[in-house]
Enzyme design. Structure first.
Site, PDB file in Angstrom:
ATOM      1  N   GLU A  11      -5.141   9.104  11.228  1.00  0.00           N
ATOM      2  CA  GLU A  11      -4.252   9.739  10.250  1.00  0.00           C
ATOM      3  C   GLU A  11      -4.941  10.964   9.674  1.00  0.00           C
ATOM      4  OE1 GLU A  11      -2.917   7.425   6.952  1.00  0.00           O
ATOM      5  OE2 GLU A  11      -2.054   5.829   8.178  1.00  0.00           O
ATOM      6  N   GLU A  22       8.582   9.353   3.481  1.00  0.00           N
ATOM      7  CA  GLU A  22       8.860   7.927   3.291  1.00  0.00           C
ATOM      8  C   GLU A  22       9.096   7.652   1.811  1.00  0.00           C
ATOM      9  OE1 GLU A  22       6.496   5.272   6.139  1.00  0.00           O
ATOM     10  OE2 GLU A  22       5.258   7.081   6.065  1.00  0.00           O
ATOM     11  N   LYS A  37       7.461   4.726  -0.615  1.00  0.00           N
ATOM     12  CA  LYS A  37       6.025   4.607  -0.914  1.00  0.00           C
ATOM     13  C   LYS A  37       5.776   4.804  -2.408  1.00  0.00           C
ATOM     14  CE  LYS A  37       3.579   5.410   3.333  1.00  0.00           C
ATOM     15  NZ  LYS A  37       2.425   6.091   3.939  1.00  0.00           N
ATOM     16  N   GLU A  96       2.795  11.213  -2.143  1.00  0.00           N
ATOM     17  CA  GLU A  96       2.757  10.061  -1.247  1.00  0.00           C
ATOM     18  C   GLU A  96       4.040   9.922  -0.431  1.00  0.00           C
ATOM     19  OE1 GLU A  96       0.157   7.996  -0.585  1.00  0.00           O
ATOM     20  OE2 GLU A  96      -0.924   9.465  -1.785  1.00  0.00           O
TER      21      GLU A  96
END
Length: 502
Positions: A263, A317, A320, A326
């Site tokens: 990542e 997303e 999260k 984030e």
């Protein structure tokens, strides 16, 4: 005896040849902690459209595995932290999982890595001790079906696994994690699996802007940071963090383990205090990262060392927790248009999106189909353009460069633009009953190149030309080619001689 030796030597050279040809790779993480992302089959189409060859998912979701069947995309799948206990306790659990969740889809779905646990040292539950036993059981399950050499087993870690990362030569693992790290490293070394690390220079800059410059985090620094112990020069934080990990491995005498970045990335949006979380900075980081990796630059401590990297992530997303950033690491919006332009080939700054590519620098505009138009209206307009409109629609026929994605809006966009450019690029020529939209960003993608005004055939209109490479890179590429040809000839010669000997 001599014949057998020649056969072994030829095989060794062939393996060396294949290794040389591989080079570094760029993949993308496909997280699904969101309410509005596309279905797996649409994601698989999107991934193929943008020529992404490597994808990481965080579980073994059956729908995702099915969607990527026969796509040629290599998948890294995961066993979640919540599943570590049953996988570590009983071999039968790993065997059953492999039989039911993996084997029905393999090898049509190309699975190349299994991650057992993710960033366990950051987990609120103490599951670190379960990782290696679970890894051993998964490997044993793979061995039973003969896949232990085709699918590698490892586990991912945050940079927090290091107690020191600066200077890089002082890199060291946290002593509190030694109880599970050492047996894990022994497992990786024995099975030639990579050490998987998640690296985020963004956090280093965000949390310590007075000590880390933004340019250094973005691969844009013109100055160098010197490691006082080795004299090695660093122009970006990414390399420094990778080398810190290599030095930590060497300090424990694990010199053969390769590092893989599972990542990394940069958020495009953040809270008011996260001023560096912008689309421009995200594009800068990821573009520079990809170019750096694809060029096989290596790091100061490991020059030329291949490094596989996964960019986080395909989509924002929204589920999260935490700060705004984030939830905003995505490359694509749910409608599959790009958050910002990105080129996965490392050759330029932007050639990617469906409706938002390179901004024209000379006033050029294009005409595409409106995303608000109905399917019926688009089909009628497409039929007219390719019929009475006299547009050459060969490029959107099967097996032609603009056929994929096989959607009405994509085909209509190509036809609308062709008619628009061939008829003076006027507002009227982009009407199509209100279904056409003028844009100043090149809709071209991959080998599908859209017409520009005055042209009578499809032409490349990507204003960001392939970046020039240094003479050293050119020399390295020529040397690699020479090595490839020489080894190829040598291997063929040896195999022919062996055949004659037989």
């Amino acid at each position: 005896m001599a014949r057998g030796f020649r056969l072994i030597f030829a095989a060794s050279l062939l393996l060396m040849l294949l290794d040389l040809c591989r080079g570094s790779t760029i993949g993308v993480c496909y997280g699904r902690n969101a309410d509005d992302i596309p279905t797996p089959d649409k994601v698989a189409q999107l991934v193929q459209l943008h020529n992404i060859k490597y994808v990481r998912i965080y579980d073994s979701n059956i729908q995702v595995l099915k969607a990527f069947s026969n796509t040629g995309v290599e998948l890294m799948i995961g066993i979640t932290n919540s599943d570590l206990l049953p996988f570590s306790q009983f071999q039968s659990n790993a065997d059953t999982w492999l039989k039911n969740s993996i084997l029905p889809y393999y090898p049509a779905t190309k699975i190349t890595y299994i991650t057992v646990g993710a960033e366990v040292t950051e987990s609120p539950n103490n599951v670190s001790a379960l990782v290696v036993p679970a890894m051993n059981n998964v490997l044993a399950a793979l061995r039973k079906v003969g896949l232990h050499k085709k699918i590698k087993v490892s586990s991912t870690h945050s940079l927090g696994v290091l107690s020191r990362s600066f200077p890089p030569s002082a890199g060291a693992f946290n002593s509190s994690d030694a109880f599970f790290l050492r047996p894990m490293l022994e497992f990786l070394a024995e099975n030639q699996s990579p050490f998987m690390i998640d690296i985020y220079p963004y956090y280093a800059y965000r949390d310590s802007p007075n000590n880390v410059s933004l340019d250094y985090a973005l691969f844009e620094s013109s100055s160098e940071v010197i490691d006082p112990n080795t004299g090695l020069l660093y122009t970006n934080m990414f390399d420094a963090q990778i080398d810190a990990l290599y030095f930590a491995l060497m300090a424990l005498n694990f010199r053969t383990i390769k590092v893989m970045v599972t990542e990394t990335g940069w958020p495009s949006k953040g809270s008011p205090k996260e001023s560096a979380a912008t689309p421009d900075y995200a594009q800068t980081y990821n573009s520079n990262l990809i170019r750096h990796v694809i060029n096989n630059t290596g790091t100061p401590a490991k020059p030329g060392q291949e490094l596989d990297v996964y960019v986080f992530s395909l989509f924002n997303e929204n589920r999260k927790p935490g700060l705004e950033s984030e939830r905003n690491w995505g490359l694509f919006y749910p409608d599959q248009t790009s958050v910002y332009s990105l080129d996965f080939t490392g050759k330029g700054a932007a050639v990617m999106t469906t409706e938002s590519n390179v901004t024209s620098s000379n006033g050029t505009t294009w005409c595409i189909a409106s995303s608000k138009a109905s399917e019926k209206d688009l089909q009628n307009a497409l039929d007219w353009a390719c019929g009475p409109g006299n547009v050459d629609c060969t490029a959107i026929q099967p097996s032609q460069p603009c056929y994929e994605p096989d959607t009405t809006i994509s085909h209509a966009s190509y036809a609308f633009n062709s008619y628009y450019q061939q008829n003076g690029a006027t507002d009227i020529a982009c009407s199509f009953g209100g279904n056409g939209v003028k844009v100043d960003k090149n809709p071209s993608y991959d080998s599908c190149l859209y017409l520009t005004a005055g042209s009578n055939k499809t032409v490349a209109s990507n204003t960001t030309a392939i970046s020039s490479t240094s003479s050293s890179s050119s020399t390295k590429n020529e040397f690699s080619t020479w090595i490839f040809v020489s080894l190829h000839v040598t291997v063929l010669s040896l195999l022919l001689n062996i055949g004659h000997a037989w």
